[in-house]
Design an enzyme around this catalytic site. Sequence first.
Site: not given
Ligand code: KIV
Length: 263
Positions: A44-45, A183
């Site tokens: 969701d990044s 994280e």
């Molecule tokens: O949303 C994302 O890309 C993530 C990673 C950074 C682990 O959760």
Amino acid sequence: MPVSAVTFRERKERGEKIAVLTAYDFPMAALMDEAGVDAILVGDSLGNVVAGQDNTLGVTMDMMLYHVKMVRAGVKHALLIADMPFLSYQINMTEAVRNAGRLVAEGGAQAVKLEGPVSRFGDVIGAIQRASIPVMGHIGLTPQSIHQIGGYKVQGRGEVAARRLREDAIQLQEAGCFAVVLECVPAPLATEISQSLSIPTIGIGAGPGCDGQVLVCHDLLGWGRARFTKTYADARGMMRGAFEEYIREVKENSFPGPEQCYE
Ligand code: KIV
């Protein structure tokens, strides 16, 4: 052989590190898959790096499905994991299972990831797995809780917080998660957690003692500024240079040249 949630665990047993990257579209996913990445996370990044939002809270199921489908089209070998976006699993178990199921059935994901400990989401993690969908946990800095955490900062500092994180990791394993993302956790603590679990830990900002690593693809391509990222190629700089050159050539009328023209 294609990577699965089962082979993830086998890699840890064999002491093989696991390389995970995020991707949000077909060409990038196909390239990573070709390069031999073990798993691709449609994170969701995408709210930050694709949609330009300040955080991940505005990412919807529709947005996730749109991107998971594109990534699916590019992946042949890697395990495809999809993030469950904010409010897709927090409301109730039925919605959580339906949304996880949509990411698998409509999007083509092979596993889902959700943020938070068993004390909050144990019932949901169990229900999704009963629908035969492998679940990846995510603790430490959990960006969907950013307003509660009060900022993007290292988690698990101090004995109380460290103990909590150790317990959370064990509980995610006991709840059946096939792996857990750590994280922004101090490296020694992440190493200790990794050694205490039989499922793999996938670190981001958690040091080399994790069983695998994940990076947001834009970060390793020159967009990242966080301390824990590394620029493996300045694709951002190269792309900007290409755009500038194209603009200059159009302005000075040297593009298109004779080789780009039909007789
Ligand atoms: O949303 C994302 O890309 C993530 C990673 C950074 C682990 O959760």
